[in-house]
Design a protein around this motif. Structure first.
Motif, PDB file in Angstrom:
ATOM      1  N   GLY A  86       0.800  -1.219   0.000  1.00  0.00           N
ATOM      2  CA  GLY A  86       0.000   0.000   0.000  1.00  0.00           C
ATOM      3  C   GLY A  86       0.835   1.271   0.000  1.00  0.00           C
ATOM      4  N   ARG A  87       2.041   1.193   0.544  1.00  0.00           N
ATOM      5  CA  ARG A  87       2.911   2.377   0.559  1.00  0.00           C
ATOM      6  C   ARG A  87       3.308   2.781  -0.852  1.00  0.00           C
ATOM      7  N   ALA A  88       3.489   1.793  -1.733  1.00  0.00           N
ATOM      8  CA  ALA A  88       3.904   2.087  -3.100  1.00  0.00           C
ATOM      9  C   ALA A  88       2.827   2.860  -3.849  1.00  0.00           C
ATOM     10  N   SER A  89       1.595   2.356  -3.805  1.00  0.00           N
ATOM     11  CA  SER A  89       0.511   3.053  -4.503  1.00  0.00           C
ATOM     12  C   SER A  89       0.248   4.413  -3.872  1.00  0.00           C
ATOM     13  N   GLY A  90       0.353   4.490  -2.549  1.00  0.00           N
ATOM     14  CA  GLY A  90       0.156   5.774  -1.884  1.00  0.00           C
ATOM     15  C   GLY A  90       1.212   6.787  -2.266  1.00  0.00           C
ATOM     16  N   ALA A  91       2.469   6.350  -2.315  1.00  0.00           N
ATOM     17  CA  ALA A  91       3.556   7.252  -2.694  1.00  0.00           C
ATOM     18  C   ALA A  91       3.405   7.712  -4.131  1.00  0.00           C
ATOM     19  N   ALA A  92       2.985   6.803  -5.015  1.00  0.00           N
ATOM     20  CA  ALA A  92       2.820   7.160  -6.423  1.00  0.00           C
ATOM     21  C   ALA A  92       1.703   8.182  -6.600  1.00  0.00           C
ATOM     22  N   ARG A  93       0.590   7.997  -5.897  1.00  0.00           N
ATOM     23  CA  ARG A  93      -0.520   8.952  -6.010  1.00  0.00           C
ATOM     24  C   ARG A  93      -0.152  10.302  -5.427  1.00  0.00           C
ATOM     25  N   THR A  94       0.511  10.297  -4.272  1.00  0.00           N
ATOM     26  CA  THR A  94       0.908  11.559  -3.636  1.00  0.00           C
ATOM     27  C   THR A  94       1.868  12.339  -4.524  1.00  0.00           C
ATOM     28  N   ALA A  95       2.855  11.645  -5.086  1.00  0.00           N
ATOM     29  CA  ALA A  95       3.828  12.313  -5.953  1.00  0.00           C
ATOM     30  C   ALA A  95       3.163  12.858  -7.204  1.00  0.00           C
TER      31      ALA A  95
END
Length: 237
Positions: A86-95
């Motif tokens: 979940g951290r990966a998708s969250g980081a991608a969306r935030t960026a």
């Protein structure tokens, strides 16, 4: 009755080629639709060839990759592992949100070091105090050159001196200003040399006259970068 047995072999995708980034496992590659380049670029997972969200202009794709690299995610893992993190998708969306907000504001999503930088006290020849030199070797070379010219009659009386305080210069704050060649610096339009001022205020006045764009108290964009970020198409990302 005979039975034919078919064996399925899993084929590992070929590693994706593209411009390297600061995020191991990610590269930047051209975006294409039905084999035709769209004019945009994508951040791509090297092992799987999968795209990380939407296509972007090249500068913003590079900045997107920088933001992904700064997240606490190992992008070099297999796509299946990333999909479950979940951290990966969250980081991608935030960026991506940061990049799109920057695009609407016509500014970089990632900034380099502060634009105004100090320069150690400069050297000069007492007979020509308006021309200053950053290093001892430069001023010695200048003194030798003057010594060889006939229009410097009092060269024997000239001395090398040094200012008693630092000067100030300005560089572009865009992280990808002139990739591979160093950021643009504020230059003297006549001599094409870096503008160095004893006064920060004088430097800022010169920057405005040279059409540099102020982003905030510490960051300025050179004219070329400012123009590239003003592209009206960026507002539609």
């Amino acid at each position: 009755m005979s039975t034919a047995t078919a064996t399925a072999t899993a084929v590992r995708p070929e590693p994706m080629l593209g411009e390297s980034t600061t995020a191991p496992g990610l590269v930047i590659a051209p975006d294409a639709v039905y084999g035709h380049y769209t004019g945009l670029w994508r951040v791509v997972h090297v092992v799987s060839g999968l795209h990380i969200y939407a296509p972007l202009p090249l500068t913003y794709a590079r900045e997107y990759a920088v933001l992904l690299a700064r997240s606490d995610v190992d992008w070099a893992r297999d796509a299946a592992q990333l999909a479950q993190d979940g951290r990966a998708s969250g980081a991608a969306r935030t960026a991506l949100r940061q990049v799109r907000e920057a695009a609407r504001a016509h500014r970089p999503a990632v900034l380099d070091a502060p634009s105004v930088y100090p320069v150690p006290p400069l050297y000069y020849l007492t007979g020509d105090p308006d021309r200053r030199y950053r290093t001892w070797s430069e001023v010695v070379q200048a003194a030798e050159q003057y010594h060889r010219t006939s229009y410097w009659p009092q060269v024997a009386d000239e001395q090398v001196a040094r200012e008693d305080r630092p000067s100030w210069g300005m560089r572009c704050a865009a992280l990808f200003c002139n990739p591979g060649g160093g950021s643009a610096v504020l230059r003297d339009w006549a001599a094409s040399l870096p503008c160095l001022y004893r006064s920060r205020k004088a430097l800022l006045v010169e920057a405005r006259l040279a059409d540099w764009t102020r982003l905030d108290e510490q960051h300025w964009l050179c004219p070329d970068c400012a123009d590239s970020y003003r592209d009206p198409r960026h507002a539609d990302l």
